[in-house]
Design a protein around this motif. Sequence first.
Motif, PDB file in Angstrom:
ATOM      1  N   TYR A 232       0.947  -1.083   0.011  1.00 44.75           N
ATOM      2  CA  TYR A 232       0.043   0.085   0.205  1.00 44.75           C
ATOM      3  C   TYR A 232       0.823   1.061   0.053  1.00 44.75           C
ATOM      4  O   TYR A 232       0.395   2.386  -0.522  1.00 44.75           O
ATOM      5  CB  TYR A 232      -0.876  -0.046   1.277  1.00 44.75           C
ATOM      6  CG  TYR A 232      -0.275   0.172   2.695  1.00 44.75           C
ATOM      7  CD1 TYR A 232      -0.240   1.389   3.177  1.00 44.75           C
ATOM      8  CD2 TYR A 232       0.241  -0.891   3.295  1.00 44.75           C
ATOM      9  CE1 TYR A 232       0.671   1.738   4.267  1.00 44.75           C
ATOM     10  CE2 TYR A 232       1.006  -0.797   4.376  1.00 44.75           C
ATOM     11  CZ  TYR A 232       1.060   0.613   4.881  1.00 44.75           C
ATOM     12  OH  TYR A 232       1.530   0.864   6.222  1.00 44.75           O
ATOM     13  N   GLN A 235       1.504   1.994  -3.678  1.00 45.45           N
ATOM     14  CA  GLN A 235       0.220   2.315  -4.171  1.00 45.45           C
ATOM     15  C   GLN A 235      -0.155   3.703  -3.663  1.00 45.45           C
ATOM     16  O   GLN A 235      -1.030   4.485  -4.673  1.00 45.45           O
ATOM     17  CB  GLN A 235      -0.912   1.435  -3.849  1.00 45.45           C
ATOM     18  CG  GLN A 235      -0.582   0.039  -4.377  1.00 45.45           C
ATOM     19  CD  GLN A 235      -1.316  -1.191  -3.528  1.00 45.45           C
ATOM     20  OE1 GLN A 235      -2.209  -0.919  -2.973  1.00 45.45           O
ATOM     21  NE2 GLN A 235      -0.536  -2.246  -3.680  1.00 45.45           N
ATOM     22  N   ASP A 236      -0.057   4.287  -2.603  1.00 41.62           N
ATOM     23  CA  ASP A 236      -0.464   5.534  -2.141  1.00 41.62           C
ATOM     24  C   ASP A 236       0.297   6.666  -2.979  1.00 41.62           C
ATOM     25  O   ASP A 236      -0.087   7.559  -3.323  1.00 41.62           O
ATOM     26  CB  ASP A 236      -0.250   5.669  -0.650  1.00 41.62           C
ATOM     27  CG  ASP A 236      -1.046   5.021   0.289  1.00 41.62           C
ATOM     28  OD1 ASP A 236      -2.059   4.651  -0.144  1.00 41.62           O
ATOM     29  OD2 ASP A 236      -0.903   4.694   1.569  1.00 41.62           O
ATOM     30  N   GLN A 239      -0.868   6.565  -6.488  1.00 35.43           N
ATOM     31  CA  GLN A 239      -2.104   7.255  -6.544  1.00 35.43           C
ATOM     32  C   GLN A 239      -1.842   8.917  -6.544  1.00 35.43           C
ATOM     33  O   GLN A 239      -2.730   9.591  -7.411  1.00 35.43           O
ATOM     34  CB  GLN A 239      -2.868   6.705  -5.449  1.00 35.43           C
ATOM     35  CG  GLN A 239      -4.389   7.321  -5.613  1.00 35.43           C
ATOM     36  CD  GLN A 239      -5.510   6.522  -4.750  1.00 35.43           C
ATOM     37  OE1 GLN A 239      -4.956   5.720  -4.021  1.00 35.43           O
ATOM     38  NE2 GLN A 239      -6.685   6.986  -5.056  1.00 35.43           N
ATOM     39  N   ARG A 253      -8.630   1.534  -7.819  1.00 37.65           N
ATOM     40  CA  ARG A 253      -7.391   0.741  -7.113  1.00 37.65           C
ATOM     41  C   ARG A 253      -7.937  -0.170  -6.480  1.00 37.65           C
ATOM     42  O   ARG A 253      -9.216  -0.555  -5.952  1.00 37.65           O
ATOM     43  CB  ARG A 253      -7.351   1.692  -5.618  1.00 37.65           C
ATOM     44  CG  ARG A 253      -6.070   1.388  -4.730  1.00 37.65           C
ATOM     45  CD  ARG A 253      -5.587   2.292  -3.785  1.00 37.65           C
ATOM     46  NE  ARG A 253      -4.689   1.879  -3.105  1.00 37.65           N
ATOM     47  CZ  ARG A 253      -3.880   2.688  -2.297  1.00 37.65           C
ATOM     48  NH1 ARG A 253      -3.904   3.840  -2.379  1.00 37.65           N
ATOM     49  NH2 ARG A 253      -2.914   2.205  -1.311  1.00 37.65           N
ATOM     50  N   ASP A 255      -7.001  -2.936  -4.107  1.00 31.82           N
ATOM     51  CA  ASP A 255      -6.160  -3.154  -3.074  1.00 31.82           C
ATOM     52  C   ASP A 255      -6.476  -4.334  -2.072  1.00 31.82           C
ATOM     53  O   ASP A 255      -7.829  -4.258  -1.781  1.00 31.82           O
ATOM     54  CB  ASP A 255      -5.995  -1.972  -2.203  1.00 31.82           C
ATOM     55  CG  ASP A 255      -4.764  -1.835  -1.200  1.00 31.82           C
ATOM     56  OD1 ASP A 255      -4.038  -2.936  -1.151  1.00 31.82           O
ATOM     57  OD2 ASP A 255      -4.337  -0.729  -0.969  1.00 31.82           O
ATOM     58  N   SER A 266     -14.594  -1.740  -7.461  1.00 31.08           N
ATOM     59  CA  SER A 266     -13.715  -1.415  -8.076  1.00 31.08           C
ATOM     60  C   SER A 266     -13.440  -2.479  -9.297  1.00 31.08           C
ATOM     61  O   SER A 266     -13.144  -2.289 -10.386  1.00 31.08           O
ATOM     62  CB  SER A 266     -12.224  -1.480  -7.409  1.00 31.08           C
ATOM     63  OG  SER A 266     -12.374  -0.619  -6.388  1.00 31.08           O
ATOM     64  N   ILE A 279      -4.590   0.341 -10.323  1.00 29.58           N
ATOM     65  CA  ILE A 279      -3.372   0.182  -9.365  1.00 29.58           C
ATOM     66  C   ILE A 279      -3.777  -0.701  -8.367  1.00 29.58           C
ATOM     67  O   ILE A 279      -4.656  -0.655  -7.648  1.00 29.58           O
ATOM     68  CB  ILE A 279      -2.718   1.541  -8.746  1.00 29.58           C
ATOM     69  CG1 ILE A 279      -3.806   2.162  -7.955  1.00 29.58           C
ATOM     70  CG2 ILE A 279      -2.306   2.306 -10.066  1.00 29.58           C
ATOM     71  CD1 ILE A 279      -3.209   3.650  -7.389  1.00 29.58           C
ATOM     72  N   GLY A 280      -2.721  -1.648  -8.030  1.00 35.81           N
ATOM     73  CA  GLY A 280      -3.070  -2.535  -6.820  1.00 35.81           C
ATOM     74  C   GLY A 280      -1.871  -3.459  -6.594  1.00 35.81           C
ATOM     75  O   GLY A 280      -0.530  -3.232  -6.992  1.00 35.81           O
TER      76      GLY A 280
END
Length: 687
Positions: A232, A235-236, A239, A253, A255, A266, A279-280
């Motif tokens: 994560y 990913q943060d 993003q 996302r 996740d 999602s 994204i993931g």
Amino acid sequence: MPTPAETTPVTTTPGLVARVAIDSPLPQLDHLFDYRIPAELAETAVPGVRVMVPFRSATRLSRGYIVEVGPKADGFDGTLSPLDSVVSPVPVLTPELWSLARRLADRAAGSATDILRLAIPPRQVRVEKAWLVERQVASTAPDGDEVPDTEAGTPDFEAASAPALAALPTVSDYPESLTDAVDARGRVALAAIPTVVDVGGAWVGRWAVTIAELSARVVATGASVIVASPDYRDQDQLQAALERILPPEQVTRVDARQSNAERYRSFLDCLTDQPRVIIGNRSAVYAPATHLGLIVVWDDGDPLHSEPLSPYVHARDAALVRQEESGAALVFAGHTRSADVQRLVEIGWVSAIGPTRVYTPRVMVTANSDATEAGAAAARIPSMAWRQAREALEKGPVLVQVARPGYAPVIACARCSQAARCTVCSGPLGIPRAHALPACTLCGAIAGTWSCDNCEGTKLRLVTRGTGRTAEELGRAFPGVRVVVSDGERPIVGVSGSPALVIATRGAEPVANGGYAAVLLLDGDRMLAAESLRIAEDCLRWWSNAAALTAPGAPVVLTGVSGTLATALATWNQPAFASAELADRRVLRFPPAVRVASVTGDDAAVRGAVEAVTSIVPADVLGPVPTGDGVRTILRLDYGKAQAAARELRAAVVKNATTRRKPPAGKAVYRQAPTLKVRFDDPEILS
């Protein structure tokens, strides 16, 4: 074939047959089953939908997916059972996803439905109904507001005009060959720039901006993008970089930290035709992206990309196969290069591209741990590292990377240095926090009256200091400085640019506003002591990722390590180190120079499976060696022969699962679990 339903005859649509993949972990059910489509289900029983089907009896229903709808197979004159029901009208299994799951399962000697469980989230009824209503409203919107046509063709990158491509977002600091490769749907090993940047109030790694710019370029052509990153934190950052250049509705996302409802929503959004960036984590590679134009795998060497569930397909391998299936571009990006990607570069399958100018962190190496100054001795760090930290704390935060979380994870006898063990379960002892008694890290038993069984000593010494103990020591060495701890128990994503000591375990380093004024890499010798084939590669990746968080010109001090590994970090020449690692593994026939399969089970089953493989393809056979539930044999195979070996091993697994065994005494109705397990590319092998 499933038996006919023992109910009132159902009216069916002549000639229409649904071929269904049964959602079952049993290997013998890993193929398509034919069912009749009743007339009342003719409109909803389309490829991709979830269905319930009778299996073995009319009252026993199983879940599944319709893969194909077509005529009855030629030469079959029997009666097919009808579908029981269509669970949902949403076709969640796309043809591309089924083809990908089937090919990956065959490559790994596994089941396609095992991959579908990773790719398709469990159904959430309320979420699905709300999504269908939204889609219905969007489809009836006035002209100009309708959703894209679901029958639209795949965007043609090659047909795009030069002026149109020139207007797309550019990727600064890289040569034109990068965008050319993405536009031509090529395969790239991308060297990330080791620095941090501000994206409108949030500081992220420069790599995230590069991937965001590439993604925006592809989305502008009407295609979608998938980005798989380890956790994560990455990913943060990605993003935040994407939100600067793309509207929120074009970033989705998927996740593992999401709730089931959020994840399913999602997933449903990914089924639409709107181009988006998905994204993931590792399972994002399976997302149902429409018109897929680019796949990015960030930091593919991270163990989090390795799938722990059957059939254990690594995200890197899934991305390679999907790129072939879809024709999308593929980018492996990272501060370091894994030996696996280096192999692809050396065989010409992937092109290596770096930034137009060299970005090299200022790395200093100190192989010894001499602490001649009082502050350095109190902080258990070399004097050079202590001086660099003291000077850097006048400018901003200092990152200190350590090997282990906790206070003192490993302790030993002070007299003979034998590791301290629990008297209850023989587990290792540790000290959980300051001023606490030693306790077992396995059973939790307190060892207040411990004595060494070797020398009868009663005093303990610290072997490994964790984040807690390191924070305590550095706090004494730098009085008045704020100390921040970031590890698995206390995760921190970001810190301010004010002076502070940030103690973090590898992989848990927060991003500092403006970058760190210095980075101290402690415990390098202890990290390298781990027994793993990839430990040197992993250490270089951990240290490089930490070094990439520095401010321009800030020092990075590596302690306790010398040799080629330290040189690779100091010169920022990670590809050369990956090439040397790969060369060594070719000589030893270790992965990734070869593919490796482990075969585990009872002796007879393992021996039969190994004989079946070696009778058709050459293989190095290592073992068998005893395990807790039988024996294990390792097969080393050349890449060109591995596919044939996977077919034979899968056949052996199915045969083993369907073989009847004599029940134990007193158990007339008994079915023993299958005793044969196959795993390709097991990261634990040879470690």
